[in-house]
Design a protein around this motif. Structure first.
Motif, short mmCIF file in Angstrom:
data_model
loop_
_atom_site.label_atom_id
_atom_site.label_comp_id
_atom_site.label_asym_id
_atom_site.label_seq_id
_atom_site.Cartn_x
_atom_site.Cartn_y
_atom_site.Cartn_z
N LEU A 40 -8.68 -17.93 9.47
CA LEU A 40 -10.10 -17.57 9.37
C LEU A 40 -10.64 -17.20 10.76
O LEU A 40 -11.40 -16.23 10.90
CB LEU A 40 -10.91 -18.73 8.79
N TRP B 275 -13.59 -14.58 10.61
CA TRP B 275 -14.32 -15.05 9.43
C TRP B 275 -14.77 -16.49 9.60
O TRP B 275 -15.01 -17.20 8.62
CB TRP B 275 -13.46 -14.92 8.17
N TRP B 276 -14.82 -16.95 10.84
CA TRP B 276 -15.18 -18.34 11.14
C TRP B 276 -16.58 -18.33 11.74
O TRP B 276 -16.82 -17.66 12.74
CB TRP B 276 -14.18 -18.91 12.14
N GLU C 180 -15.26 -17.12 2.46
CA GLU C 180 -14.79 -17.60 3.76
C GLU C 180 -15.63 -18.77 4.24
O GLU C 180 -15.12 -19.71 4.84
CB GLU C 180 -14.86 -16.49 4.83
N GLN D 252 -14.53 -22.68 4.99
CA GLN D 252 -14.79 -23.33 6.28
C GLN D 252 -15.65 -24.58 6.14
O GLN D 252 -15.35 -25.61 6.75
CB GLN D 252 -15.48 -22.36 7.23
#
Length: 110
Positions: free
Chosen positions: A20, A25-26, A50, A54
């Motif tokens: 990620l 995508w974090w 995503e 997380q």
């Protein structure tokens, strides 16, 4: 035997987290408490997939592992990922591979 499975799952969670981050995508900042409180599967009404990985999935799985809670019997994450990333197959290939392996690790072997 069981301990090895726990270690494998823990390793996999770190790989998912890393993927990620690699993909960008974090998120640095958490979604609102309201968004996180969604009761809809995968919080699809308030979070991107995503973000769900997380902020909900990874922390929940880490808690389960740290506290020795029973693991879920099944995981349908890959099915969700395939749907979410249908238009981004190349970009999401490694993440989907990791999620598929996670699903296999979670499913108790006969």
């Amino acid at each position: 035997m069981m301990e090895q499975r726990i270690l494998d799952i823990a390793d996999h969670l770190l790989l998912i987290e890393r993927e990620l981050q690699i993909r960008g995508w974090w998120d640095e900042h958490p979604p609102s408490p309201e968004a996180l409180a969604s009761s809809v599967p995968f919080a699809v009404d308030s979070l991107r997939f995503e973000q769900w990985l997380q902020w909900i999935f990874l922390p929940r799985m880490k808690l389960i592992l740290e506290h020795g809670h029973p693991l879920p019997n099944a995981s349908g994450i890959l099915v969700m990922a395939e749907t979410v990333f249908a238009h981004r197959p190349e970009e999401s290939r490694e993440l989907r591979r990791l999620l598929a392996a996670f699903d296999e690790l979670i499913t108790p072997s006969a």
